[in-house]
Write a protein that holds these residues in place. Sequence first.
Motif, PDB file in Angstrom:
ATOM      1  N   PRO A 210       0.795  -1.232   0.000  1.00 43.79           N
ATOM      2  CA  PRO A 210       0.000   0.000   0.000  1.00 43.79           C
ATOM      3  C   PRO A 210       0.825   1.278   0.000  1.00 43.79           C
ATOM      4  N   ALA A 211       1.969   1.279   0.661  1.00 45.32           N
ATOM      5  CA  ALA A 211       2.788   2.496   0.724  1.00 45.32           C
ATOM      6  C   ALA A 211       3.175   2.980  -0.667  1.00 45.32           C
ATOM      7  N   LEU A 212       3.423   2.033  -1.583  1.00 45.14           N
ATOM      8  CA  LEU A 212       3.840   2.416  -2.932  1.00 45.14           C
ATOM      9  C   LEU A 212       2.685   2.975  -3.749  1.00 45.14           C
ATOM     10  N   MET A 213       1.441   2.729  -3.305  1.00 45.21           N
ATOM     11  CA  MET A 213       0.259   3.219  -4.004  1.00 45.21           C
ATOM     12  C   MET A 213      -0.278   4.495  -3.369  1.00 45.21           C
ATOM     13  N   SER A 214       0.380   4.972  -2.324  1.00 48.39           N
ATOM     14  CA  SER A 214      -0.161   6.084  -1.539  1.00 48.39           C
ATOM     15  C   SER A 214      -0.005   7.431  -2.237  1.00 48.39           C
ATOM     16  N   GLY A 215       0.980   7.546  -3.110  1.00 45.16           N
ATOM     17  CA  GLY A 215       1.256   8.834  -3.733  1.00 45.16           C
ATOM     18  C   GLY A 215       1.962   9.798  -2.802  1.00 45.16           C
ATOM     19  N   HIS A 216       2.312   9.346  -1.613  1.00 43.95           N
ATOM     20  CA  HIS A 216       2.957  10.183  -0.611  1.00 43.95           C
ATOM     21  C   HIS A 216       4.467   9.942  -0.698  1.00 43.95           C
ATOM     22  N   HIS A 217       5.180  10.919  -1.170  1.00 41.31           N
ATOM     23  CA  HIS A 217       6.600  10.733  -1.475  1.00 41.31           C
ATOM     24  C   HIS A 217       7.397  10.310  -0.253  1.00 41.31           C
ATOM     25  N   ARG A 222      10.305   6.211   2.846  1.00 43.60           N
ATOM     26  CA  ARG A 222      10.528   5.529   4.128  1.00 43.60           C
ATOM     27  C   ARG A 222      10.337   4.030   3.967  1.00 43.60           C
ATOM     28  N   TRP A 223       9.304   3.632   3.212  1.00 44.43           N
ATOM     29  CA  TRP A 223       9.069   2.204   2.979  1.00 44.43           C
ATOM     30  C   TRP A 223      10.264   1.588   2.268  1.00 44.43           C
ATOM     31  N   ARG A 224      10.779   2.270   1.258  1.00 46.14           N
ATOM     32  CA  ARG A 224      11.921   1.731   0.513  1.00 46.14           C
ATOM     33  C   ARG A 224      13.162   1.633   1.398  1.00 46.14           C
ATOM     34  N   ARG A 225      13.385   2.650   2.195  1.00 47.27           N
ATOM     35  CA  ARG A 225      14.539   2.619   3.092  1.00 47.27           C
ATOM     36  C   ARG A 225      14.411   1.477   4.092  1.00 47.27           C
TER      37      ARG A 225
END
Length: 266
Positions: A210-217, A222-225
């Motif tokens: 879901p984080a990748l679909m949030s549109g919130h940079h 943070r998710w990727r890190r």
Amino acid sequence: MRFDVITLFPELFAPFLESGITRRAFASGLVELKLWNPRDFAEGNYRRVDDRPFGGGPGMVMMAEPLLRCLQAARADRGEEQSGGSANAINAISVPVVLFSPIGEVLRHAAVERWSQSRGAILICGRYEGIDQRFIDSHVDLQISLGDFVLSGGEIAALALLDAVARLQPGVLNDEGSHQLDSFNPALDGLLDCPHYTRPEVWENQPVPPALMSGHHAQIERWRRDRRIEITARHRPDLLAAARADGLIGKADEAALAAFEAKRVS
């Protein structure tokens, strides 16, 4: 930048030069590649380049003399002239002679970056049981390994180095900044890269996080890190320890690592 490759099998390099993304580096002249076959510098009707090892044993050994003549031709073609004195005394504009060998230093990203900013090298691809040690002692400046395993020849190792160097040249990749997000890159603090996803949003009942679909940079980053921290801790804890020693692991990273460790032991 120019690489000269001394190889008994120059035909192995043709597909690499004619296809793929890194082809742009060679087609544009950013990286020049010239192939040299020691057989062209061998004597006799059979152009022999190998012989049985002294002391007995299996296999054959590449002879020093054809290799030396081939190396001298490559140096002359580059405009590097013998400056007198020892056999490997070459003028100041010379580039290093590299042999791919099990005793060499393992090739890592930092070394690839240095090569990508260099003037190139003369790469020697061994075959059979190896190369006459006297040639190595007199004319090889550096030995490189891909890891703790043995290949049938140095060509695959040479291709690995050439590919890694070529993709770092400006304009070779479609997105010039994409290599900065590769695993081991200093831009990622030397960590492994995170997972990547593309369409469809749900595949075999597995949704995109879901984080990748949030549109919130900030949330995406943070998710990727967090995933980089987690994957590196699981697969290459040595890289994580090095990043921590360099002060590159912050409080949020430590929190992500603690959460990962708690989940792993539960």
